[in-house]
Design an enzyme around this catalytic site. Structure first.
Site, PDB file in Angstrom:
ATOM      1  N   ASP A  42       0.826  -1.215   0.000  1.00 50.33           N
ATOM      2  CA  ASP A  42       0.000   0.000   0.000  1.00 50.33           C
ATOM      3  C   ASP A  42       0.861   1.266   0.000  1.00 50.33           C
ATOM      4  OD1 ASP A  42      -2.261   1.525   0.047  1.00 50.33           O
ATOM      5  OD2 ASP A  42      -2.686   1.223   2.166  1.00 50.33           O
ATOM      6  N   GLY A  43       0.344   2.300  -0.630  1.00 52.55           N
ATOM      7  CA  GLY A  43       1.000   3.612  -0.560  1.00 52.55           C
ATOM      8  C   GLY A  43       1.626   4.075  -1.859  1.00 52.55           C
ATOM      9  N   ASN A  44       1.425   3.328  -2.942  1.00 47.59           N
ATOM     10  CA  ASN A  44       2.030   3.709  -4.227  1.00 47.59           C
ATOM     11  C   ASN A  44       1.521   5.076  -4.700  1.00 47.59           C
ATOM     12  OD1 ASN A  44       3.063   1.160  -4.153  1.00 47.59           O
ATOM     13  ND2 ASN A  44       1.777   0.325  -5.771  1.00 47.59           N
ATOM     14  N   ARG A  46       0.151   7.592  -2.940  1.00 46.12           N
ATOM     15  CA  ARG A  46       0.641   8.704  -2.112  1.00 46.12           C
ATOM     16  C   ARG A  46       2.116   8.999  -2.392  1.00 46.12           C
ATOM     17  NH1 ARG A  46      -1.270   6.126   3.187  1.00 46.12           N
ATOM     18  NH2 ARG A  46      -1.788   4.498   1.693  1.00 46.12           N
ATOM     19  N   HIS A  59       3.093   3.113  -8.855  1.00 42.22           N
ATOM     20  CA  HIS A  59       2.956   1.651  -9.013  1.00 42.22           C
ATOM     21  C   HIS A  59       4.235   1.059  -9.609  1.00 42.22           C
ATOM     22  CE1 HIS A  59      -1.112   1.860  -7.730  1.00 42.22           C
ATOM     23  NE2 HIS A  59      -1.561   2.512  -8.777  1.00 42.22           N
ATOM     24  N   LEU A 153      10.798 -20.643  -2.650  1.00 39.12           N
ATOM     25  CA  LEU A 153       9.704 -19.737  -2.273  1.00 39.12           C
ATOM     26  C   LEU A 153       8.510 -19.896  -3.221  1.00 39.12           C
ATOM     27  CD1 LEU A 153       8.816 -17.115  -0.642  1.00 39.12           C
ATOM     28  CD2 LEU A 153       9.684 -15.834  -2.600  1.00 39.12           C
ATOM     29  N   ARG A 210       1.717  -4.510   6.610  1.00 38.64           N
ATOM     30  CA  ARG A 210       1.051  -3.444   5.858  1.00 38.64           C
ATOM     31  C   ARG A 210       1.839  -2.146   6.009  1.00 38.64           C
ATOM     32  NH1 ARG A 210      -5.196  -2.148   4.613  1.00 38.64           N
ATOM     33  NH2 ARG A 210      -4.720  -0.578   3.059  1.00 38.64           N
ATOM     34  N   ARG A 216      -5.455  -1.581   8.527  1.00 37.79           N
ATOM     35  CA  ARG A 216      -6.697  -2.291   8.191  1.00 37.79           C
ATOM     36  C   ARG A 216      -6.337  -3.579   7.475  1.00 37.79           C
ATOM     37  NH1 ARG A 216      -7.868   2.913   6.288  1.00 37.79           N
ATOM     38  NH2 ARG A 216      -7.105   2.434   4.202  1.00 37.79           N
ATOM     39  N   GLU A 229       0.372 -12.648  12.996  1.00 37.91           N
ATOM     40  CA  GLU A 229       0.888 -11.443  13.648  1.00 37.91           C
ATOM     41  C   GLU A 229       0.837 -10.318  12.614  1.00 37.91           C
ATOM     42  OE1 GLU A 229       1.972 -11.136  16.837  1.00 37.91           O
ATOM     43  OE2 GLU A 229       1.382 -13.220  17.159  1.00 37.91           O
TER      44      GLU A 229
END
Ligand code: FPP
Length: 267
Positions: A42-44, A46, A59, A153, A210, A216, A229
């Site tokens: 999240d936050g790209n 802003r 992005h 992975l 996050r 959230r 966690e």
């Protein structure tokens, strides 16, 4: 000292790491890493707006963070990394932003596939993939086919994903199977339900990260994150680097996971 350095080597440290990253590596316990890490990238938007740039460049910068975090998880020996790349709600964004995100996904897969494959990464998806544009579906199919034998992975891309939608679809399928006599309703338990989710066969996430200051869950892995966690950071996703992941891991290792029971100290 020798044991400490052996542990650092096992964790995939590189010689270019800063002293700060070196110290974080030294604080990590290689035997207590989370098996499954999930990240809400999240936050790209802003990040771009703060620089007077179009959101698309936020992005694009976010893809760089993804690249570094995938590489780090892979070298650490983390089993599963699930990243929230496009939610069922993201279709509400302007068409050109949706199209940028799909283009970036295709570009990422084309550019990174060989390196991911060489690093033994398996690429999987969760979400309603059949509703994505055909070029995205084709790139994902190619990536999954190329890497399905890999044993390192698992990079799980959450695309057109929504936790409530996933549970709704699972309930529908359970209902169909019960009606068809394939499933006795009295046998339905948590394991059976887990087996109907996109993440069937994968362990639940141990750690959900996050960035960007939001705290959230945003419809992400609602069932699977029951005992995860959570680790939040004010750093915006395009600025999120190896150092932040290691900070999250050190913090995670200092927590006491009780799964609803009582903490048991080591005798
Ligand atoms: C949330 O930031 C981010 C997204 C909706 C997309 C995440 C996508 C990437 C990191 C790049 C593409 C993905 C792949 C798999 C190559 P936001 O736009 O909601 O940020 P904001 O809250 O600051 O507006």
């Amino acid at each position: 000292m020798v044991r400490e350095w052996l542990s650092v080597l096992r964790l995939g440290k590189t010689k270019n790491d800063s002293p700060e990253v070196d110290d974080l590596y030294k604080s990590l316990d290689a035997d207590k890493l989370p098996v499954h890490i999930a990240i809400i990238m999240d936050g790209n938007g802003r990040w771009a707006t703060r620089r007077g740039l179009p959101r698309a460049l936020g992005h694009r910068a976010g893809v760089e963070s993804l690249r570094e975090i995938v590489k780090t998880c892979s070298s650490l020996g983390v089993g599963f990394l699930t990243v929230y790349a496009f939610s069922t709600e993201n279709w509400k964004r302007p068409a050109d932003e949706v199209s940028t995100l799909m283009d970036l996904l295709v570009e990422y897969l084309h550019k990174e596939l060989q390196e991911l494959h060489q690093n033994n990464v398996m690429i999987k998806t969760i979400g309603r993939i059949d509703e994505l544009p055909s070029k995205a579906r084709e790139a994902l199919k190619m990536a999954a086919e190329e890497t399905f034998r890999n044993t390192g992975l698992t990079l799980n891309l959450a695309l057109n994903y929504g936790g409530r939608n996933e549970i709704t679809e699972a309930v529908k399928q359970i209902g169909r199977d019960a009606a068809a006599g394939k499933l006795n309703p009295d046998d339905i338990d948590e394991n059976i339900i887990s087996g109907y989710l996109y993440t069937a066969g994968m362990p639940d996430p141990d750690l959900v990260i996050r960035p960007s200051g939001e705290q959230r869950i945003s419809n992400f892995l609602l069932w699977q994150a029951a005992y995860a966690e959570f680790w939040y950071s004010p750093v915006l996703w395009p600025d999120f680097r190896k150092r932040h992941l290691l900070e999250a891991l050190v913090d995670y290792q200092n927590r006491q996971r009780r799964f609803g029971g009582l903490y048991q100290s080591k005798k």
